[in-house]
Design a protein around this motif. Structure first.
Motif, PDB file in Angstrom:
ATOM      1  N   GLY A  37      29.688  76.906  48.622  1.00 13.31           N
ATOM      2  CA  GLY A  37      29.097  75.841  49.422  1.00 13.31           C
ATOM      3  C   GLY A  37      28.418  74.769  48.606  1.00 13.31           C
ATOM      4  N   ARG A  38      28.399  74.912  47.271  1.00 21.27           N
ATOM      5  CA  ARG A  38      27.743  73.897  46.447  1.00 21.27           C
ATOM      6  C   ARG A  38      28.532  72.585  46.467  1.00 21.27           C
ATOM      7  N   VAL A  39      27.794  71.493  46.503  1.00 20.13           N
ATOM      8  CA  VAL A  39      28.369  70.151  46.511  1.00 20.13           C
ATOM      9  C   VAL A  39      27.646  69.319  45.462  1.00 20.13           C
ATOM     10  N   MET A  40      28.390  68.521  44.714  1.00 22.12           N
ATOM     11  CA  MET A  40      27.791  67.575  43.779  1.00 22.12           C
ATOM     12  C   MET A  40      28.374  66.195  44.036  1.00 22.12           C
ATOM     13  N   LYS A  41      27.509  65.235  44.294  1.00 26.88           N
ATOM     14  CA  LYS A  41      27.912  63.838  44.399  1.00 26.88           C
ATOM     15  C   LYS A  41      27.445  63.109  43.148  1.00 26.88           C
ATOM     16  N   MET A  42      28.211  62.112  42.730  1.00 30.58           N
ATOM     17  CA  MET A  42      27.823  61.312  41.576  1.00 30.58           C
ATOM     18  C   MET A  42      27.775  59.841  41.946  1.00 30.58           C
ATOM     19  N   TYR A  43      26.746  59.173  41.430  1.00 30.93           N
ATOM     20  CA  TYR A  43      26.537  57.746  41.599  1.00 30.93           C
ATOM     21  C   TYR A  43      26.373  57.157  40.204  1.00 30.93           C
ATOM     22  N   THR A  44      26.912  55.992  39.960  1.00 27.47           N
ATOM     23  CA  THR A  44      26.835  55.442  38.608  1.00 27.47           C
ATOM     24  C   THR A  44      26.898  53.922  38.625  1.00 27.47           C
ATOM     25  N   THR A  45      26.441  53.334  37.544  1.00 29.41           N
ATOM     26  CA  THR A  45      26.600  51.893  37.329  1.00 29.41           C
ATOM     27  C   THR A  45      27.901  51.575  36.593  1.00 29.41           C
ATOM     28  N   GLU A  46      28.562  52.615  36.073  1.00 31.38           N
ATOM     29  CA  GLU A  46      29.731  52.430  35.218  1.00 31.38           C
ATOM     30  C   GLU A  46      30.990  52.102  36.034  1.00 31.38           C
ATOM     31  N   PRO A  47      31.992  51.457  35.401  1.00 28.42           N
ATOM     32  CA  PRO A  47      33.222  51.101  36.120  1.00 28.42           C
ATOM     33  C   PRO A  47      34.297  52.178  36.102  1.00 28.42           C
ATOM     34  N   SER A  64      41.900  43.316  28.033  1.00 24.88           N
ATOM     35  CA  SER A  64      41.874  43.197  29.490  1.00 24.88           C
ATOM     36  C   SER A  64      40.885  44.167  30.144  1.00 24.88           C
ATOM     37  N   PHE A  65      40.358  45.126  29.383  1.00 21.23           N
ATOM     38  CA  PHE A  65      39.385  46.077  29.923  1.00 21.23           C
ATOM     39  C   PHE A  65      37.979  45.479  29.855  1.00 21.23           C
ATOM     40  N   PRO A  66      37.062  45.963  30.704  1.00 20.39           N
ATOM     41  CA  PRO A  66      35.659  45.498  30.601  1.00 20.39           C
ATOM     42  C   PRO A  66      35.121  45.712  29.190  1.00 20.39           C
ATOM     43  N   SER A  67      34.389  44.728  28.699  1.00 20.17           N
ATOM     44  CA  SER A  67      33.921  44.749  27.315  1.00 20.17           C
ATOM     45  C   SER A  67      32.867  45.837  27.092  1.00 20.17           C
ATOM     46  N   THR A  68      32.920  46.435  25.907  1.00 21.03           N
ATOM     47  CA  THR A  68      31.897  47.397  25.490  1.00 21.03           C
ATOM     48  C   THR A  68      31.091  46.868  24.300  1.00 21.03           C
ATOM     49  N   VAL A  69      31.157  45.575  24.054  1.00 20.51           N
ATOM     50  CA  VAL A  69      30.443  44.971  22.926  1.00 20.51           C
ATOM     51  C   VAL A  69      28.966  44.809  23.268  1.00 20.51           C
ATOM     52  N   LEU A  70      28.107  45.234  22.355  1.00 20.44           N
ATOM     53  CA  LEU A  70      26.664  45.038  22.456  1.00 20.44           C
ATOM     54  C   LEU A  70      26.217  44.170  21.293  1.00 20.44           C
ATOM     55  N   ARG A  71      25.460  43.110  21.592  1.00 13.87           N
ATOM     56  CA  ARG A  71      25.032  42.166  20.558  1.00 13.87           C
ATOM     57  C   ARG A  71      23.510  42.155  20.426  1.00 13.87           C
ATOM     58  N   PRO A  72      23.017  41.749  19.261  1.00 14.77           N
ATOM     59  CA  PRO A  72      21.563  41.644  19.077  1.00 14.77           C
ATOM     60  C   PRO A  72      20.934  40.780  20.164  1.00 14.77           C
ATOM     61  N   GLY A  73      19.798  41.214  20.657  1.00 12.55           N
ATOM     62  CA  GLY A  73      19.115  40.488  21.711  1.00 12.55           C
ATOM     63  C   GLY A  73      19.456  40.970  23.111  1.00 12.55           C
ATOM     64  N   ASP A  74      20.565  41.709  23.235  1.00 11.64           N
ATOM     65  CA  ASP A  74      20.950  42.276  24.524  1.00 11.64           C
ATOM     66  C   ASP A  74      20.554  43.754  24.572  1.00 11.64           C
ATOM     67  N   THR A  75      20.442  44.281  25.777  1.00 16.96           N
ATOM     68  CA  THR A  75      20.115  45.690  25.970  1.00 16.96           C
ATOM     69  C   THR A  75      21.217  46.370  26.770  1.00 16.96           C
ATOM     70  N   TYR A  76      21.729  47.445  26.205  1.00 20.61           N
ATOM     71  CA  TYR A  76      22.703  48.279  26.913  1.00 20.61           C
ATOM     72  C   TYR A  76      21.956  49.097  27.952  1.00 20.61           C
ATOM     73  N   ARG A  77      22.465  49.098  29.189  1.00 19.03           N
ATOM     74  CA  ARG A  77      21.867  49.891  30.253  1.00 19.03           C
ATOM     75  C   ARG A  77      22.967  50.568  31.054  1.00 19.03           C
ATOM     76  N   SER A  78      22.760  51.827  31.345  1.00 18.44           N
ATOM     77  CA  SER A  78      23.703  52.588  32.167  1.00 18.44           C
ATOM     78  C   SER A  78      22.948  53.726  32.838  1.00 18.44           C
ATOM     79  N   THR A  79      23.296  54.001  34.098  1.00 22.11           N
ATOM     80  CA  THR A  79      22.636  55.076  34.836  1.00 22.11           C
ATOM     81  C   THR A  79      23.678  55.873  35.613  1.00 22.11           C
ATOM     82  N   THR A  80      23.529  57.189  35.600  1.00 20.93           N
ATOM     83  CA  THR A  80      24.376  58.077  36.407  1.00 20.93           C
ATOM     84  C   THR A  80      23.479  59.128  37.063  1.00 20.93           C
ATOM     85  N   VAL A  81      23.741  59.405  38.333  1.00 16.87           N
ATOM     86  CA  VAL A  81      22.959  60.377  39.105  1.00 16.87           C
ATOM     87  C   VAL A  81      23.891  61.469  39.620  1.00 16.87           C
TER      88      VAL A  81
END
Length: 384
Positions: free
Chosen positions: A308-318, A361-378
């Motif tokens: 009966g266990r259920v796991m749902k996932m929510y994320t900011t990722e594509p 053609s894929f979403p970029s994974t480049v991180l540059r100085p001055g920017d902050t990488y952020r990602s969340t998964t629940v």
């Protein structure tokens, strides 16, 4: 072990159209205890590795300072009986010598980069090749094999750990000194939330994820073929023979990869298809319909009819990598003392797409100085 040796799909799976979208919360709101810490082992160079334990809302999480590894994740079934639902080892030596990323914090780049190289701003960077001709999960010594600094915290009905380390410029071939902070939080409802942030002093590529192997029936309990998966993804990224994406965003309709309605994992891996042959099962990135979001949005539900266990996932990722434990082969013994065989677990890795640095053609994974990488998964746990 060959794919044809997978055990028969549980009879319960065939029963009755279990709607994955529903599910009563398994946990009452409760305050979390202060995280506890104990010595787990010592590395060959004398570095001590600690195990931290978090508990809140009916969920218990055990995390190692080595690799940010989730060694155990306990959650109750429909009768309130708690079991560990993640695969792992009982001791540090196995994690160092044998682990196929069990529970690991993955970086700098989750998933594969073709031929272990990419070009950024006109400079070609070469990475360790550790998966055939490709670099996988940051190379032969990624973030899952580094020791992290950990600080516990409690407050507002939550309890958690903040993991930090700085990856020096050139580590594993990646440019830039990268300051990384990953926060594991257990909420009062028993949700496990992961927040990733990072900054760099030089342009780099980054794709962080968690590589927990799940079995909602309980670690060491056997096949997950009967688990039901619903995935909000109309497309996926087909791969070639070495599991590098072709660049196509293919429709899942009329393929084994159509999980838009809940279906058994075992049904998918047994469907004849060239792509299933490439991965010896499902080992593919799914393009989430929601795309990149600023807040975590719904991605999937997986349910075990037996417990009966259920796991749902929510994320900011594509993207979401779905891996059906294809390369578990009976040679590893887990925390329960039982061996892990093909199909005894699944992984769900929220991510940007594999090989994105070589796929314009894929979403970029480049991180540059001055920017902050952020990602969340629940990960939200319940039962029904």
């Amino acid at each position: 072990m060959t794919r044809t040796s997978r055990r028969t799909v549980l009879a319960a799976t065939a029963a009755a159209g279990l709607a994955v979208a529903a599910g009563a919360p398994a946990h009452a709101a409760a305050g979390g205890r202060t995280p506890s810490k104990e010595l787990f082992g010592t590395l060959a160079d004398g570095t001590k590795v600690y195990r931290w334990t978090l508990a809140n809302g009916g969920t218990r999480l055990k995390v190692l300072s080595y690799g940010g590894i989730v060694q155990s994740l306990e959650t109750p079934d429909r009768h309130g009986r708690t079991a560990n639902v993640s695969l792992g080892f009982g001791g540090l030596p196995d994690y160092v010598a044998k682990s196929p990323y069990f529970g690991g914090l993955i970086g700098r780049y989750g998933n594969r980069i073709a031929e272990g190289r990419f070009t950024l701003d006109g400079v070609t960077h070469r990475l360790p090749v550790n998966d055939g001709p490709n670099s996988l999960h940051g190379g032969d010594r990624g973030f899952d094999k580094r020791v992290w600094d950990i600080e516990p915290f409690t407050g507002r009905g939550e309890v958690g750990l903040a993991l930090t380390r700085t990856s020096p410029d050139g580590e594993a071939g990646y440019p830039g000194a990268l300051a990384v902070r990953v926060v594991y939080t257990l909420t009062a409802r028993g949700e496990w939330r992961i927040d990733y942030t990072a900054t760099t002093d030089r342009a780099t590529v980054l794709n962080l994820t968690s590589h927990t192997y799940f079995n909602l029936a309980g670690e060491g309990s056997g096949s997950v073929d009967g688990h039901l998966l619903e995935l909000a993804a109309s497309r996926y990224t087909p791969v070639g023979a070495t599991l590098i994406p072709t660049g196509e965003l293919a429709k899942v309709a009329r393929t084994p990869f159509d999980f838009r309605r809940a279906r058994a994992i075992g049904e998918a891996v047994r469907t004849p298809h060239e792509q299933i042959g490439h991965g010896q099962g499902v080992d593919h990135n799914f393009v989430l319909d929601k795309g990149i979001t600023s807040r975590p949005e719904y991605a999937l539900t997986v349910a075990d009819p037996g417990s009966g266990r259920v796991m749902k996932m929510y994320t900011t990722e594509p993207g979401m990598q779905v891996y059906t434990g294809n390369f578990l082969d009976g040679t590893l013994t887990g925390t329960s003392g039982r061996v892990y065989r093909q199909g005894d677990a699944f992984c769900l890795e929220s991510q940007h797409f594999p090989d994105s640095p070589n796929q314009p053609s894929f979403p970029s994974t480049v991180l540059r100085p001055g920017d902050t990488y952020r990602s969340t998964t629940v990960h939200a746990f319940s039962s029904r």
